[in-house]
Design a protein around this motif. Structure first.
Motif, PDB file in Angstrom:
ATOM      1  N   VAL A  77     -48.957  31.485  30.041  1.00  0.00           N
ATOM      2  CA  VAL A  77     -47.447  31.651  29.921  1.00  0.00           C
ATOM      3  C   VAL A  77     -46.620  30.304  29.875  1.00  0.00           C
ATOM      4  CG1 VAL A  77     -45.877  33.243  29.829  1.00  0.00           C
ATOM      5  CG2 VAL A  77     -48.027  33.916  29.280  1.00  0.00           C
ATOM      6  N   VAL A  78     -46.777  29.735  31.571  1.00  0.00           N
ATOM      7  CA  VAL A  78     -45.874  28.575  31.384  1.00  0.00           C
ATOM      8  C   VAL A  78     -46.436  27.341  30.650  1.00  0.00           C
ATOM      9  CG1 VAL A  78     -45.007  26.807  32.723  1.00  0.00           C
ATOM     10  CG2 VAL A  78     -46.060  29.426  33.630  1.00  0.00           C
ATOM     11  N   LEU A  79     -47.594  27.748  30.188  1.00  0.00           N
ATOM     12  CA  LEU A  79     -47.858  26.453  29.396  1.00  0.00           C
ATOM     13  C   LEU A  79     -47.380  26.636  27.666  1.00  0.00           C
ATOM     14  CD1 LEU A  79     -49.745  23.357  28.762  1.00  0.00           C
ATOM     15  CD2 LEU A  79     -51.116  24.572  28.459  1.00  0.00           C
ATOM     16  N   LEU A  80     -47.491  27.921  26.968  1.00  0.00           N
ATOM     17  CA  LEU A  80     -47.347  28.111  26.375  1.00  0.00           C
ATOM     18  C   LEU A  80     -45.629  27.959  26.273  1.00  0.00           C
ATOM     19  CD1 LEU A  80     -49.392  30.943  24.653  1.00  0.00           C
ATOM     20  CD2 LEU A  80     -49.455  28.735  24.554  1.00  0.00           C
ATOM     21  N   THR A  81     -44.701  28.484  26.841  1.00  0.00           N
ATOM     22  CA  THR A  81     -42.972  28.250  26.834  1.00  0.00           C
ATOM     23  C   THR A  81     -42.826  26.911  26.680  1.00  0.00           C
ATOM     24  OG1 THR A  81     -43.140  30.002  27.506  1.00  0.00           O
ATOM     25  CG2 THR A  81     -41.056  28.729  28.131  1.00  0.00           C
ATOM     26  N   GLU A  82     -43.928  25.854  27.646  1.00  0.00           N
ATOM     27  CA  GLU A  82     -42.958  24.488  27.195  1.00  0.00           C
ATOM     28  C   GLU A  82     -43.502  23.787  26.314  1.00  0.00           C
ATOM     29  OE1 GLU A  82     -45.435  22.525  31.287  1.00  0.00           O
ATOM     30  OE2 GLU A  82     -44.097  24.257  32.115  1.00  0.00           O
ATOM     31  N   ILE A  83     -44.717  24.366  25.698  1.00  0.00           N
ATOM     32  CA  ILE A  83     -45.156  23.849  24.463  1.00  0.00           C
ATOM     33  C   ILE A  83     -44.025  24.111  23.318  1.00  0.00           C
ATOM     34  CG2 ILE A  83     -47.062  23.148  22.596  1.00  0.00           C
ATOM     35  CD1 ILE A  83     -49.247  23.697  24.433  1.00  0.00           C
ATOM     36  N   GLY A  84     -43.480  24.941  22.986  1.00  0.00           N
ATOM     37  CA  GLY A  84     -42.670  25.198  22.207  1.00  0.00           C
ATOM     38  C   GLY A  84     -41.633  24.956  22.789  1.00  0.00           C
ATOM     39  N   SER A  85     -40.988  24.528  23.581  1.00  0.00           N
ATOM     40  CA  SER A  85     -39.892  23.968  23.641  1.00  0.00           C
ATOM     41  C   SER A  85     -40.001  22.202  23.416  1.00  0.00           C
ATOM     42  CB  SER A  85     -39.562  24.486  25.709  1.00  0.00           C
ATOM     43  OG  SER A  85     -38.734  23.615  25.594  1.00  0.00           O
ATOM     44  N   GLU A  86     -41.512  22.106  23.384  1.00  0.00           N
ATOM     45  CA  GLU A  86     -41.173  20.372  22.771  1.00  0.00           C
ATOM     46  C   GLU A  86     -41.297  20.066  21.813  1.00  0.00           C
ATOM     47  OE1 GLU A  86     -44.755  19.063  25.232  1.00  0.00           O
ATOM     48  OE2 GLU A  86     -44.025  18.927  27.004  1.00  0.00           O
ATOM     49  N   ALA A  87     -41.611  21.414  21.367  1.00  0.00           N
ATOM     50  CA  ALA A  87     -42.056  21.017  19.338  1.00  0.00           C
ATOM     51  C   ALA A  87     -40.695  21.990  19.098  1.00  0.00           C
ATOM     52  CB  ALA A  87     -42.718  22.626  18.978  1.00  0.00           C
ATOM     53  N   GLY A  88     -39.835  22.620  19.650  1.00  0.00           N
ATOM     54  CA  GLY A  88     -38.363  22.847  18.987  1.00  0.00           C
ATOM     55  C   GLY A  88     -37.794  21.515  19.348  1.00  0.00           C
ATOM     56  N   GLN A  89     -37.838  20.863  20.726  1.00  0.00           N
ATOM     57  CA  GLN A  89     -36.618  19.493  20.890  1.00  0.00           C
ATOM     58  C   GLN A  89     -37.621  19.162  19.858  1.00  0.00           C
ATOM     59  OE1 GLN A  89     -34.902  19.842  23.350  1.00  0.00           O
ATOM     60  NE2 GLN A  89     -34.101  17.563  22.806  1.00  0.00           N
ATOM     61  N   LEU A  90     -38.718  18.381  19.227  1.00  0.00           N
ATOM     62  CA  LEU A  90     -38.960  17.565  18.176  1.00  0.00           C
ATOM     63  C   LEU A  90     -38.032  18.411  16.598  1.00  0.00           C
ATOM     64  CD1 LEU A  90     -40.810  14.877  17.385  1.00  0.00           C
ATOM     65  CD2 LEU A  90     -42.144  16.457  17.215  1.00  0.00           C
ATOM     66  N   CYS A  91     -38.039  19.118  16.527  1.00  0.00           N
ATOM     67  CA  CYS A  91     -37.767  19.813  15.542  1.00  0.00           C
ATOM     68  C   CYS A  91     -35.973  19.752  15.661  1.00  0.00           C
ATOM     69  CB  CYS A  91     -38.166  21.837  15.755  1.00  0.00           C
ATOM     70  SG  CYS A  91     -37.350  22.268  13.908  1.00  0.00           S
ATOM     71  N   TRP A  92     -35.217  19.020  16.701  1.00  0.00           N
ATOM     72  CA  TRP A  92     -33.573  19.049  16.824  1.00  0.00           C
ATOM     73  C   TRP A  92     -33.919  17.661  16.465  1.00  0.00           C
ATOM     74  CZ3 TRP A  92     -30.571  23.306  15.376  1.00  0.00           C
ATOM     75  CH2 TRP A  92     -31.493  24.450  15.757  1.00  0.00           C
ATOM     76  N   GLN A  93     -34.515  16.644  16.882  1.00  0.00           N
ATOM     77  CA  GLN A  93     -34.904  15.612  17.134  1.00  0.00           C
ATOM     78  C   GLN A  93     -34.829  15.450  15.220  1.00  0.00           C
ATOM     79  OE1 GLN A  93     -37.488  14.066  19.732  1.00  0.00           O
ATOM     80  NE2 GLN A  93     -35.970  14.162  21.653  1.00  0.00           N
ATOM     81  N   ILE A  94     -35.533  15.315  14.454  1.00  0.00           N
ATOM     82  CA  ILE A  94     -36.286  15.513  13.630  1.00  0.00           C
ATOM     83  C   ILE A  94     -34.418  15.908  11.917  1.00  0.00           C
ATOM     84  CG2 ILE A  94     -37.435  16.120  11.613  1.00  0.00           C
ATOM     85  CD1 ILE A  94     -39.467  15.580  13.410  1.00  0.00           C
ATOM     86  N   GLN A  95     -34.254  16.948  12.535  1.00  0.00           N
ATOM     87  CA  GLN A  95     -33.031  16.729  12.002  1.00  0.00           C
ATOM     88  C   GLN A  95     -32.239  16.661  12.481  1.00  0.00           C
ATOM     89  OE1 GLN A  95     -31.378  20.939  13.195  1.00  0.00           O
ATOM     90  NE2 GLN A  95     -31.278  21.972  10.711  1.00  0.00           N
ATOM     91  N   ALA A  96     -31.477  15.823  14.020  1.00  0.00           N
ATOM     92  CA  ALA A  96     -30.545  15.297  13.514  1.00  0.00           C
ATOM     93  C   ALA A  96     -30.521  14.113  13.103  1.00  0.00           C
ATOM     94  CB  ALA A  96     -30.280  15.026  15.173  1.00  0.00           C
ATOM     95  N   ALA A  97     -32.230  13.466  13.342  1.00  0.00           N
ATOM     96  CA  ALA A  97     -31.845  11.901  12.506  1.00  0.00           C
ATOM     97  C   ALA A  97     -31.633  11.928  10.906  1.00  0.00           C
ATOM     98  CB  ALA A  97     -33.293  11.413  12.790  1.00  0.00           C
ATOM     99  N   LEU A  98     -32.018  13.420  10.767  1.00  0.00           N
ATOM    100  CA  LEU A  98     -32.608  13.240   8.793  1.00  0.00           C
ATOM    101  C   LEU A  98     -30.666  13.841   8.463  1.00  0.00           C
ATOM    102  CD1 LEU A  98     -35.451  14.880   8.167  1.00  0.00           C
ATOM    103  CD2 LEU A  98     -35.097  12.189   7.428  1.00  0.00           C
TER     104      LEU A  98
END
Length: 162
Positions: free
Chosen positions: A6-27
């Motif tokens: 569960v902790v691992l899935l939460t961390e992966i979701g957080s990393e994916a969400g962070q990447l999503c925001w970074q891509i959105q911000a750059a674009l």
């Protein structure tokens, strides 16, 4: 499911969400920069840039951001009432950035962008007066609206703006 998974899935979701925001911000910043350049050069904001900004709202979709389109209502009313004032590109720009920012941040971006626009207009008018130039000048609002949207995006997702 074990706690470690569960902790691992939460961390992966957080990393994916962070990447999503970074891509959105750059674009988002890239498209706002393109809007600025186009509006300064041609006094028009291409619809493809507006569509691209609106499409960015789907990248990190949040249903409450849909209300951000309402931030364009005052611009639309102004454009309809005063034909020589704000243009349709500016209305669409505020609507598309509103979809990315949400309503409170969209209003903040408008306030910030229009404040810069007014200060710029006053300074230009004063300089025109002292240099002896006459006549009205149209100034592009897109760069100021873009700067306001970029600043508020940074504040909102940087944790400063609600």
């Amino acid at each position: 499911m074990p706690v470690n998974q569960v902790v691992l899935l939460t961390e992966i979701g957080s990393e994916a969400g962070q990447l999503c925001w970074q891509i959105q911000a750059a674009l988002f910043f890239f498209l706002l920069s393109a809007v600025t350049v186009c509006d300064i050069r041609t006094r028009e904001i291409p619809d493809c840039l507006q569509f691209g900004i609106a499409a960015l709202s789907l990248l990190c979709f949040s249903p409450e951001n849909l209300a951000g389109i309402l931030g364009a209502v005052p611009y639309l009313m102004t454009a309809l009432l005063f034909h020589d004032g704000i243009g349709g590109g500016d209305v669409k720009l505020v609507a598309s950035t509103g979809l990315v920012l949400g309503l409170p941040a969209s209003l903040g971006a408008s306030l910030l962008g229009l404040s810069g626009f007014i200060i710029y207009g006053i300074i230009r008018s004063i300089l025109k007066h002292f240099t002896g130039r006459r006549g009205r000048s149209a100034y592009p609002a897109g760069p100021f609206l873009s700067a306001g949207a970029a600043a508020v995006y940074f504040m909102k997702y940087g944790g400063i703006f609600i």
